[in-house]
Design a protein around this motif. Structure first.
Motif, PDB file in Angstrom:
ATOM      1  N   LEU A  12      35.201  40.183  37.420  1.00 40.84           N
ATOM      2  CA  LEU A  12      35.167  39.822  36.274  1.00 40.84           C
ATOM      3  C   LEU A  12      34.485  41.332  35.188  1.00 40.84           C
ATOM      4  O   LEU A  12      34.725  42.419  35.405  1.00 40.84           O
ATOM      5  CB  LEU A  12      34.212  39.246  35.539  1.00 40.84           C
ATOM      6  N   ILE A  13      33.728  41.946  36.747  1.00 44.26           N
ATOM      7  CA  ILE A  13      32.853  42.984  35.392  1.00 44.26           C
ATOM      8  C   ILE A  13      33.645  44.248  35.724  1.00 44.26           C
ATOM      9  O   ILE A  13      33.577  44.821  35.130  1.00 44.26           O
ATOM     10  CB  ILE A  13      31.308  42.997  37.392  1.00 44.26           C
ATOM     11  N   SER A  14      34.421  44.809  37.180  1.00 41.13           N
ATOM     12  CA  SER A  14      35.180  45.652  37.310  1.00 41.13           C
ATOM     13  C   SER A  14      36.123  45.239  36.048  1.00 41.13           C
ATOM     14  O   SER A  14      36.922  47.126  35.818  1.00 41.13           O
ATOM     15  CB  SER A  14      35.993  45.222  38.232  1.00 41.13           C
ATOM     16  N   TRP A  15      36.396  44.216  35.417  1.00 45.94           N
ATOM     17  CA  TRP A  15      38.261  44.354  34.921  1.00 45.94           C
ATOM     18  C   TRP A  15      37.069  44.435  32.986  1.00 45.94           C
ATOM     19  O   TRP A  15      37.338  45.615  32.885  1.00 45.94           O
ATOM     20  CB  TRP A  15      38.646  42.273  34.364  1.00 45.94           C
ATOM     21  N   PHE A  16      36.392  43.967  32.928  1.00 48.95           N
ATOM     22  CA  PHE A  16      35.806  44.428  31.229  1.00 48.95           C
ATOM     23  C   PHE A  16      35.029  45.541  31.667  1.00 48.95           C
ATOM     24  O   PHE A  16      34.996  46.299  30.499  1.00 48.95           O
ATOM     25  CB  PHE A  16      33.918  43.538  31.570  1.00 48.95           C
ATOM     26  N   LEU A  54      44.896  44.898  37.430  1.00 46.67           N
ATOM     27  CA  LEU A  54      44.918  44.330  39.039  1.00 46.67           C
ATOM     28  C   LEU A  54      43.548  43.736  38.398  1.00 46.67           C
ATOM     29  O   LEU A  54      43.763  42.679  39.824  1.00 46.67           O
ATOM     30  CB  LEU A  54      45.138  45.768  39.544  1.00 46.67           C
ATOM     31  N   LEU A  55      42.781  44.125  37.373  1.00 50.64           N
ATOM     32  CA  LEU A  55      41.358  43.762  38.218  1.00 50.64           C
ATOM     33  C   LEU A  55      41.537  42.209  37.394  1.00 50.64           C
ATOM     34  O   LEU A  55      40.735  40.957  37.920  1.00 50.64           O
ATOM     35  CB  LEU A  55      40.163  44.310  37.781  1.00 50.64           C
ATOM     36  N   HIS A  95      43.179  41.499  25.905  1.00 51.09           N
ATOM     37  CA  HIS A  95      43.980  42.430  27.783  1.00 51.09           C
ATOM     38  C   HIS A  95      45.584  42.846  26.908  1.00 51.09           C
ATOM     39  O   HIS A  95      45.383  44.334  26.549  1.00 51.09           O
ATOM     40  CB  HIS A  95      43.529  42.238  28.953  1.00 51.09           C
ATOM     41  N   HIS A  96      45.677  41.902  26.567  1.00 49.18           N
ATOM     42  CA  HIS A  96      47.879  42.205  26.188  1.00 49.18           C
ATOM     43  C   HIS A  96      47.377  42.903  24.579  1.00 49.18           C
ATOM     44  O   HIS A  96      48.372  43.579  24.693  1.00 49.18           O
ATOM     45  CB  HIS A  96      48.016  41.103  25.515  1.00 49.18           C
ATOM     46  N   ALA A  97      46.431  42.576  24.104  1.00 54.86           N
ATOM     47  CA  ALA A  97      46.632  43.404  22.407  1.00 54.86           C
ATOM     48  C   ALA A  97      46.177  45.244  22.838  1.00 54.86           C
ATOM     49  O   ALA A  97      47.061  46.507  21.993  1.00 54.86           O
ATOM     50  CB  ALA A  97      45.824  42.931  21.270  1.00 54.86           C
ATOM     51  N   CYS A  98      45.729  45.364  24.013  1.00 56.82           N
ATOM     52  CA  CYS A  98      45.688  46.730  24.702  1.00 56.82           C
ATOM     53  C   CYS A  98      46.488  47.572  24.778  1.00 56.82           C
ATOM     54  O   CYS A  98      46.846  48.855  24.377  1.00 56.82           O
ATOM     55  CB  CYS A  98      44.403  46.498  25.332  1.00 56.82           C
ATOM     56  N   GLY A  99      46.949  46.597  25.480  1.00 54.33           N
ATOM     57  CA  GLY A  99      48.677  46.968  26.490  1.00 54.33           C
ATOM     58  C   GLY A  99      48.964  47.064  25.253  1.00 54.33           C
ATOM     59  O   GLY A  99      49.999  48.267  24.988  1.00 54.33           O
ATOM     60  N   PRO A 124      35.065  43.151  23.187  1.00 55.37           N
ATOM     61  CA  PRO A 124      34.946  42.375  24.296  1.00 55.37           C
ATOM     62  C   PRO A 124      33.181  42.410  24.818  1.00 55.37           C
ATOM     63  O   PRO A 124      32.553  41.495  25.488  1.00 55.37           O
ATOM     64  CB  PRO A 124      35.493  43.691  25.992  1.00 55.37           C
ATOM     65  N   VAL A 125      32.495  42.999  24.334  1.00 56.97           N
ATOM     66  CA  VAL A 125      30.972  42.982  24.262  1.00 56.97           C
ATOM     67  C   VAL A 125      30.465  41.749  23.629  1.00 56.97           C
ATOM     68  O   VAL A 125      29.765  41.057  24.785  1.00 56.97           O
ATOM     69  CB  VAL A 125      30.356  44.305  22.994  1.00 56.97           C
ATOM     70  N   ILE A 126      31.269  41.282  22.426  1.00 60.68           N
ATOM     71  CA  ILE A 126      30.970  40.093  21.257  1.00 60.68           C
ATOM     72  C   ILE A 126      31.494  39.153  22.708  1.00 60.68           C
ATOM     73  O   ILE A 126      30.426  37.980  23.005  1.00 60.68           O
ATOM     74  CB  ILE A 126      31.413  39.973  20.709  1.00 60.68           C
ATOM     75  N   LEU A 127      32.639  38.898  23.126  1.00 57.80           N
ATOM     76  CA  LEU A 127      33.065  37.726  24.033  1.00 57.80           C
ATOM     77  C   LEU A 127      32.603  37.340  25.627  1.00 57.80           C
ATOM     78  O   LEU A 127      31.441  36.583  26.022  1.00 57.80           O
ATOM     79  CB  LEU A 127      34.552  38.127  24.392  1.00 57.80           C
ATOM     80  N   LEU A 128      32.038  38.805  25.474  1.00 60.39           N
ATOM     81  CA  LEU A 128      31.377  38.224  27.788  1.00 60.39           C
ATOM     82  C   LEU A 128      30.090  37.965  27.165  1.00 60.39           C
ATOM     83  O   LEU A 128      29.024  36.889  27.893  1.00 60.39           O
ATOM     84  CB  LEU A 128      30.758  39.978  27.911  1.00 60.39           C
ATOM     85  N   LEU A 129      28.711  38.525  25.778  1.00 59.70           N
ATOM     86  CA  LEU A 129      27.910  37.790  25.393  1.00 59.70           C
ATOM     87  C   LEU A 129      28.212  36.251  25.467  1.00 59.70           C
ATOM     88  O   LEU A 129      27.004  35.405  26.181  1.00 59.70           O
ATOM     89  CB  LEU A 129      27.404  38.457  24.408  1.00 59.70           C
ATOM     90  N   LEU A 130      29.227  36.315  25.096  1.00 56.30           N
ATOM     91  CA  LEU A 130      29.249  34.375  24.723  1.00 56.30           C
ATOM     92  C   LEU A 130      30.286  33.742  25.854  1.00 56.30           C
ATOM     93  O   LEU A 130      28.553  32.357  26.361  1.00 56.30           O
ATOM     94  CB  LEU A 130      30.203  34.379  23.348  1.00 56.30           C
ATOM     95  N   ILE A 131      30.290  34.311  26.432  1.00 58.36           N
ATOM     96  CA  ILE A 131      30.772  33.951  27.692  1.00 58.36           C
ATOM     97  C   ILE A 131      29.046  33.473  28.588  1.00 58.36           C
ATOM     98  O   ILE A 131      29.460  32.440  29.645  1.00 58.36           O
ATOM     99  CB  ILE A 131      31.803  34.019  28.399  1.00 58.36           C
ATOM    100  N   ILE A 132      28.307  34.754  29.164  1.00 59.39           N
ATOM    101  CA  ILE A 132      26.925  34.308  30.201  1.00 59.39           C
ATOM    102  C   ILE A 132      26.549  33.146  29.103  1.00 59.39           C
ATOM    103  O   ILE A 132      25.757  32.754  29.693  1.00 59.39           O
ATOM    104  CB  ILE A 132      26.992  36.281  29.672  1.00 59.39           C
TER     105      ILE A 132
END
Length: 140
Positions: A12-16, A54-55, A95-99, A124-132
């Motif tokens: 997760l950390i590597s993907w983010f 892959l991550l 992630h798909h939007a980035c692609g 992604p910063v906001i999404l990760l904060l909310l998930i955490i």
């Protein structure tokens, strides 16, 4: 279970890290005019997107293992897990939007400014904060 949780967090950390960095490359691509620099940035973006994908796979697989295999977040009083899963779906969509955005850069069809990508980079910063917050606090 702790091995699965540790591997989930590692991937997760590597993907983010990739989700944080790829839009930053997009900022530079949107602002760049030199063909050689554009090609170098596109090469970096392609490699990073492939590696991020892959991550993402083991991050999701280990997360599902924790949820379905060990029952984390199941049962009454675990509404936080439903909210977290909704946010994870948004992360996968990001992630798909980035692609998709990468393909636009590759075909010289980008119409967005570097300022737009600077804001896009914050998602992604906001999404990760909310998930955490959901995982640690379990508010509902």
């Amino acid at each position: 279970m702790l091995w699965v949780k540790s591997l989930h967090l590692l991937f997760l950390i590597s993907w983010f890290a990739g989700l944080f960095y790829l839009p930053r490359i997009f900022v530079n691509l949107a602002d760049e005019t030199t063909p050689a620099a554009i090609e170098r940035l596109l090469l970096m973006a392609r490699k990073l997107y492939r590696f991020m994908t892959l991550l993402a796979v083991p991050a999701v697989v280990f997360g599902l293992w924790l949820w379905l295999g060990y029952g984390i977040g199941k049962g009454p009083g675990n509404g936080w897990m439903h909210a977290k899963l909704a946010l994870v779906i948004l992360v996968i969509g990001y992630h798909h939007a980035c692609g998709s955005l990468l393909k636009k850069f590759e075909t010289a069809r980008n119409t967005r400014s570097h300022k737009w990508y600077r804001w896009f980079n914050e998602v992604p910063v906001i999404l990760l904060l909310l998930i955490i917050l959901l995982v640690v606090i379990k508010p509902f």
